[in-house]
Design a protein around this motif. Structure first.
Motif, PDB file in Angstrom:
ATOM      1  N   ALA A 180       0.832  -1.211   0.000  1.00 48.21           N
ATOM      2  CA  ALA A 180       0.000   0.000   0.000  1.00 48.21           C
ATOM      3  C   ALA A 180       0.862   1.254   0.000  1.00 48.21           C
ATOM      4  CB  ALA A 180      -0.936   0.007   1.204  1.00 48.21           C
ATOM      5  N   MET A 192     -10.483 -11.069  -4.862  1.00 43.88           N
ATOM      6  CA  MET A 192      -9.277 -11.896  -4.906  1.00 43.88           C
ATOM      7  C   MET A 192      -9.533 -13.274  -4.318  1.00 43.88           C
ATOM      8  SD  MET A 192      -6.405  -8.999  -4.283  1.00 43.88           S
ATOM      9  CE  MET A 192      -4.976  -9.943  -4.760  1.00 43.88           C
ATOM     10  N   LEU A 232      -4.005  -5.172   6.635  1.00 47.38           N
ATOM     11  CA  LEU A 232      -4.617  -3.977   6.068  1.00 47.38           C
ATOM     12  C   LEU A 232      -3.574  -3.111   5.379  1.00 47.38           C
ATOM     13  CD1 LEU A 232      -6.760  -3.083   9.208  1.00 47.38           C
ATOM     14  CD2 LEU A 232      -7.566  -4.233   7.137  1.00 47.38           C
ATOM     15  N   ARG A 279      -4.668  -0.054   2.637  1.00 45.83           N
ATOM     16  CA  ARG A 279      -5.221   1.304   2.461  1.00 45.83           C
ATOM     17  C   ARG A 279      -5.898   1.834   3.723  1.00 45.83           C
ATOM     18  NH1 ARG A 279      -7.859   0.935  -2.482  1.00 45.83           N
ATOM     19  NH2 ARG A 279      -7.205  -1.214  -2.618  1.00 45.83           N
TER      20      ARG A 279
HETATM   21  C1  LIG Z   1      -3.274  -5.938  -1.583  1.00 46.59           C
HETATM   22  C2  LIG Z   1      -3.397  -6.882  -0.472  1.00 46.59           C
HETATM   23  C3  LIG Z   1      -3.705  -6.420   0.813  1.00 46.59           C
HETATM   24  C4  LIG Z   1      -3.999  -4.983   1.116  1.00 46.59           C
HETATM   25  O1  LIG Z   1      -5.200  -4.567   0.544  1.00 46.59           O
HETATM   26  P1  LIG Z   1      -5.835  -3.172   1.011  1.00 46.59           P
HETATM   27  O2  LIG Z   1      -7.043  -3.015   0.169  1.00 46.59           O
HETATM   28  O3  LIG Z   1      -4.826  -2.128   0.755  1.00 46.59           O
HETATM   29  O4  LIG Z   1      -6.135  -3.295   2.454  1.00 46.59           O
HETATM   30  C5  LIG Z   1      -3.738  -7.332   1.829  1.00 46.59           C
HETATM   31  N1  LIG Z   1      -3.481  -8.629   1.612  1.00 46.59           N
HETATM   32  C6  LIG Z   1      -3.196  -9.119   0.389  1.00 46.59           C
HETATM   33  C7  LIG Z   1      -2.934 -10.556   0.215  1.00 46.59           C
HETATM   34  C8  LIG Z   1      -3.150  -8.266  -0.692  1.00 46.59           C
HETATM   35  O5  LIG Z   1      -2.883  -8.755  -1.900  1.00 46.59           O
END
Ligand SMILES: *Cc1c(COP(=O)(O)O)cnc(C)c1O
Length: 408
Positions: free
Chosen positions: A68, A169, A285, A287
């Motif tokens: 982030a 995801m 976390l 963002r």
């Molecule tokens: C990108 C990501 C995060 C962070 O996501 P945010 O939306 O910034 O909180 C956390 N864990 C994994 C596995 C990620 O790929």
């Protein structure tokens, strides 16, 4: 007229100028020596982590997702605030190591980890969140060659997802994680091969503003983790429950009801199934920790009219602020929270298009926005710039180079 997103609370005006952590925008630019400039405020990171600590049960740790905002000073500041760090490359590992973070606090997720990255992580003692059977096999082989016991967790690709998530995801076919039904066999295989078993990582999505959706995803994550622990036949030392806590970027977005998420998790954690009774828990976390701590400042270098439309042309743009320009995973372009920083709080007098300096029509910072009058030399601020700004934008595009960054 198109509205701009909600400016995060806690920004005041001093002498009619936007102040960040009590310092005027123009003074911060003077300190940095130039625009465009990202300013990140320590006190805003601190406040956010304090809110989380107050809302979440003490049993649940907080991890920072380094992607982030990987600025070394930010990562170093986070080291005193959070419990763990999630990295996604050996470059991020190097940043964590450069600021002295204990590798025992770090876990490494991400598809496509190269052999040299696995070797660096195993050597350092970082936990690998395995993304596939092939990656596990390579990790075990590399660990044997190095002569070090690898710390292995499995990233699970769950069959459910975080509803309303900005970026999905989990759920269905994914390049991320190991399909849940394959996890128990692989986990037992890793342990039989001598790996130190570190548990599971279940990430279901990102940028959710609905407490209900996060509560549901957390319930599903805990149930799946308990089921997998039973099937593996070994207690889970650790469960990374994912995160997905979002921040308001656009008109109409409401902040996440953190108290509700915390209350539901507190209740659930108080009655965990036996398979998870000793398990260390955390959320991860990005963002939510960093986004609202940052402001992007860019200077107006031209003011022009075209067919009755007023353009404020700035020295910034999508090469630093891809997401604010609307070109980072958005379908309909909406305005990020933004203002004329040198006239903060003044009444709107005109409708303007704020654009960047790149020679492409994609380079927009605010469309048809109502703003007080700005002229050449004024500063524009884009808020929610602490996450996925500097490092998630194509700073090499068109040769203007990266923005300055300042942690205050
Ligand atoms: C990108 C990501 C995060 C962070 O996501 P945010 O939306 O910034 O909180 C956390 N864990 C994994 C596995 C990620 O790929």
């Amino acid at each position: 007229m198109k509205p701009v997103g909600p400016i995060p609370p806690g920004f005041a005006a001093i002498d009619g100028e936007l102040a960040i952590a009590g310092r005027k925008a123009s003074d911060l630019v003077a300190e940095a020596g130039r625009t465009p400039l990202f300013v990140y405020a320590r006190e805003r990171f601190d406040a956010r982590v304090a809110e989380l600590r107050a809302a979440l049960p003490p049993r649940v740790g907080i991890n920072y997702a380094v992607k982030a905002n990987p600025m070394a000073e930010v990562v170093a500041h986070m080291a005193g605030l959070v419990d763990g760090f999630d990295i996604a490359s050996s470059g991020e590992l190097a940043i964590c190591q450069s600021v002295g973070i204990d590798p025992a606090r770090i876990s490494f997720a991400g598809p496509g980890k190269r052999d040299d990255e696995l070797a660096a992580a195993i050597t350092a003692g970082v936990t690998l969140n395995c993304e596939s059977a092939g990656e596990l096999a390579r990790s075990l082989k590399i660990a044997e060659r190095i002569g070090q016991r690898p710390r292995i967790a499995m990233r699970v690709n769950p069959s459910f997802e975080l509803k309303g998530s900005g970026m999905k995801m989990g759920g269905g076919a994914k390049p991320f994680g190991i399909d849940a039904d394959k996890v128990p066999d692989l986990a037992r295989h890793a342990m039989a091969a001598g790996a130190e078993w570190r548990g599971l990582h279940i990430f279901t999505g990102s940028q959710a503003l609905s407490a209900e959706a996060i509560i549901e995803a957390q319930a599903n994550v805990l149930a799946l983790a308990a089921q997998l622990a039973e099937e593996i036949g070994e207690a889970l030392p650790k469960l990374n429950m994912g995160g997905g806590f979002g921040i308001p970027y656009f008109p109409g977005d409401e902040p996440l009801d953190l108290a509700r998420v915390g209350a539901a998790l507190t209740e659930r954690v108080a009655s965990l199934p036996p398979a998870l009774s000793e398990t260390e828990l955390c959320v991860e976390l990005g963002r939510y920790l960093a986004g609202e701590a940052g402001v992007y400042l860019t200077r107006v270098i031209d003011r022009k009219e075209s067919h009755g439309v007023t353009y404020l042309v700035t020295d910034g743009g999508l090469h630093h602020q891809l997401a604010a320009s609307g070109n980072f995973g958005t379908v309909v372009r909406r305005n990020y929270p933004s203002c004329i920083a040198t006239r903060f709080g003044a009444a709107a007098e005109e409708e303007v298009n704020i654009v960047g300096c790149l020679c492409t029509p994609l380079d927009r910072l605010a469309d048809n926005a109502a703003m007080p009058r700005a002229d050449v030399g004024d500063l524009v601020a884009i808020f929610c710039a602490g996450a996925y700004g500097a490092s998630a934008s194509p700073s090499g595009f068109l040769g203007h180079g990266p923005a300055a960054e300042l942690l205050i």
